[in-house]
Scaffold this motif. Structure first.
Motif, PDB file in Angstrom:
ATOM      1  N   LEU A  78       1.241  -1.444  -0.575  1.00  0.00           N
ATOM      2  CA  LEU A  78       0.019  -0.087   0.108  1.00  0.00           C
ATOM      3  C   LEU A  78       0.487   1.140  -0.068  1.00  0.00           C
ATOM      4  O   LEU A  78       1.961   1.490   0.377  1.00  0.00           O
ATOM      5  N   THR A  79       0.351   2.396  -0.617  1.00  0.00           N
ATOM      6  CA  THR A  79       0.896   3.745  -0.519  1.00  0.00           C
ATOM      7  C   THR A  79       0.415   3.946   0.803  1.00  0.00           C
ATOM      8  O   THR A  79       0.115   3.471   1.438  1.00  0.00           O
ATOM      9  N   ALA A  80       1.954   5.352   0.697  1.00  0.00           N
ATOM     10  CA  ALA A  80       0.951   5.945   2.276  1.00  0.00           C
ATOM     11  C   ALA A  80       0.193   6.814   2.251  1.00  0.00           C
ATOM     12  O   ALA A  80      -1.135   6.327   3.944  1.00  0.00           O
ATOM     13  N   ASN A  81      -0.887   6.898   1.789  1.00  0.00           N
ATOM     14  CA  ASN A  81      -2.234   7.877   1.453  1.00  0.00           C
ATOM     15  C   ASN A  81      -2.803   6.188   1.495  1.00  0.00           C
ATOM     16  O   ASN A  81      -4.423   6.079   2.459  1.00  0.00           O
ATOM     17  N   GLN A  82      -3.060   5.613   0.646  1.00  0.00           N
ATOM     18  CA  GLN A  82      -3.961   4.138   1.568  1.00  0.00           C
ATOM     19  C   GLN A  82      -3.429   3.255   2.645  1.00  0.00           C
ATOM     20  O   GLN A  82      -5.114   2.966   3.357  1.00  0.00           O
ATOM     21  N   ALA A  83      -2.473   3.399   3.166  1.00  0.00           N
ATOM     22  CA  ALA A  83      -2.521   2.932   4.550  1.00  0.00           C
ATOM     23  C   ALA A  83      -3.461   3.661   5.126  1.00  0.00           C
ATOM     24  O   ALA A  83      -4.212   4.248   6.446  1.00  0.00           O
ATOM     25  N   LYS A  84      -3.069   5.041   5.278  1.00  0.00           N
ATOM     26  CA  LYS A  84      -3.865   6.238   5.793  1.00  0.00           C
ATOM     27  C   LYS A  84      -5.451   5.852   5.789  1.00  0.00           C
ATOM     28  O   LYS A  84      -5.848   6.091   6.937  1.00  0.00           O
TER      29      LYS A  84
END
Length: 156
Positions: free
Chosen positions: A59-65
């Motif tokens: 996951l990207t950081a945005n997806q993980a957020k």
């Protein structure tokens, strides 16, 4: 003759003292090196623990957020919304997986084999994962996890 015997004796004593001092210096350097080498495995283990503490499974950081916001709203996640799925994120995910997707191990925050299998069950039921429930988080698992995460970003 006496001065030469005395000189030889002094030179011999000086050489012995020098060798002994050099041996002690080498011993302390060797001891320091062995202590330093002994400290390295502990440092490496701590580094490995740090590396294992964050596992986004692609996951990207945005997806993980997005996933963290969902976990915060529904599953007791209390950490920062930082885009790094660490121990506390995985504890919250394990609570969810234990409730609905057959996770039976401890709530320890380690996304190990049991966590991955339960996550694959969830992704298979709702997010288009078509692979085996084997704990191998390959490209199919990662793609389904990303679909779930994108839904989280859009909704939380």
């Amino acid at each position: 003759m006496r001065p030469s015997i005395l000189t030889r004796s002094l030179v011999s004593v000086t050489a012995i003292i020098g060798i002994a001092a050099g041996g002690l210096a080498t011993a302390s350097t060797s001891f320091a090196a062995s202590e330093s080498a002994a400290a390295k495995p502990a440092a490496a283990a701590a580094q490995d623990a740090t590396i294992l503490a964050t596992q986004n499974f692609g996951l990207t950081a945005n997806q993980a957020k997005g996933v963290q916001r969902w976990l915060k709203l529904y599953w007791g996640y209390t950490g920062a919304i930082d885009g790094e799925l660490g121990t506390n994120s995985w504890k919250a995910m394990q609570r969810f997986l234990a409730e609905y997707h057959g996770y039976t191990a401890g709530i320890d925050g380690d996304p190990g084999d049991g966590t991955k299998r339960a996550l694959q069950r969830f992704l298979k039921e709702s997010w288009g994962y078509t692979g085996a429930i084997d704990g191998d988080f390959g490209s199919g698992s990662k793609a389904a996890f990303a679909r779930f995460a994108n839904w989280c970003v859009a909704n939380f």
